[in-house]
Design a protein around this motif. Structure first.
Motif, short mmCIF file in Angstrom:
data_model
loop_
_atom_site.label_atom_id
_atom_site.label_comp_id
_atom_site.label_asym_id
_atom_site.label_seq_id
_atom_site.Cartn_x
_atom_site.Cartn_y
_atom_site.Cartn_z
N TYR A 205 52.57 6.84 4.94
CA TYR A 205 53.25 5.14 4.34
C TYR A 205 53.05 4.35 4.91
CZ TYR A 205 53.01 0.73 1.88
OH TYR A 205 53.08 -0.43 0.88
N ARG B 128 51.56 2.25 7.88
CA ARG B 128 51.72 0.67 7.48
C ARG B 128 52.20 -0.04 8.91
NH1 ARG B 128 56.46 -2.32 6.43
NH2 ARG B 128 56.59 -4.17 5.03
N VAL C 163 48.16 -0.44 10.87
CA VAL C 163 47.32 -0.87 10.44
C VAL C 163 48.35 -2.74 10.56
CG1 VAL C 163 46.39 -1.43 8.29
CG2 VAL C 163 46.18 0.63 9.37
N LEU D 146 40.05 -5.19 1.58
CA LEU D 146 40.89 -4.78 2.06
C LEU D 146 42.33 -5.36 1.78
CD1 LEU D 146 39.21 -6.41 5.71
CD2 LEU D 146 39.76 -4.01 4.98
N ILE E 190 45.26 -3.30 1.64
CA ILE E 190 45.74 -2.92 2.30
C ILE E 190 46.80 -4.39 3.08
CG2 ILE E 190 45.75 -2.22 4.51
CD1 ILE E 190 42.75 -1.41 4.40
#
Length: 194
Positions: A3, A7, A10, A43, A46
């Motif tokens: 994760y 994170r 991205v 999205l 995200i």
């Protein structure tokens, strides 16, 4: 671990592609919490994961888990499936377990991406989850169209304290749901009156 790595990576990409502005991030806390946001794009989860400093365990539609790789990835990052067409007892139990462990649960109360804003889109189960788990709610408004190099604003609203609903009785879940909706959409003047 996965994760945090995703994170970070991205997050760099998104901040190159979009002009992200966060408002009200002082509302981040260290207790169990339900994050509820409007849902315009695939999205959205995200983006929330990037800007929120704690791990968010997202409830996601079960169809996303049908692909074996996506299923593996979603589970690794803390997402879990929900059957949006039925009362999914397994998803409810998972949600309550996450909150019992003082973690963050991420939910899009409308259950899917919506273009036409209406209180009728909001699933009443969010009030029940908050009430049963005695969890505060952090409403979030995401404003933007996700066009390349466009600006996206994320508004963390005031936390809705669950304790103020404890004495209401049988209408508490409905009122909680309405208050979440009003907090998310107040920037568009779509408030629901009592």
């Amino acid at each position: 671990m996965i994760y945090n790595i995703l994170r970070f990576i991205v997050g760099i990409i998104f901040r190159i592609i979009y002009r992200i502005r966060v408002h009200g991030d002082q509302n981040i806390n260290d207790d169990k919490l339900i994050i509820c946001a409007n849902h315009n794009s695939l999205l959205d989860p995200i983006l929330l994961a990037i800007v929120y400093k704690r791990k968010i365990n997202f409830m996601a539609k079960k169809e996303l888990f049908e692909n074996s790789f996506l299923n593996w990835l979603l589970i690794k990052i803390g997402a879990f499936p929900v059957d949006r067409g039925n009362a999914d007892i397994k998803a409810i139990k998972k949600s309550l377990s996450i909150l019992k462990d003082n973690q963050v649960l991420g939910i899009f109360p409308e259950g899917t991406r919506v273009k036409d804003i209406s209180i009728e889109n909001v699933k009443a189960g969010i009030g029940m989850l908050a009430s049963r788990s005695k969890s505060d709610i952090l409403p979030v408004s995401i404003v933007g169209d996700y066009k390349i190099f466009s600006r996206i604003d994320i508004y963390f609203k005031d936390i809705i304290k669950i304790e103020k609903y404890q004495e209401i009785g049988k209408d508490a879940n409905k009122i909680i749901t309405k208050d979440i909706y009003n907090s998310i959409y107040d920037f568009k003047g779509e408030l629901v009156e009592d």
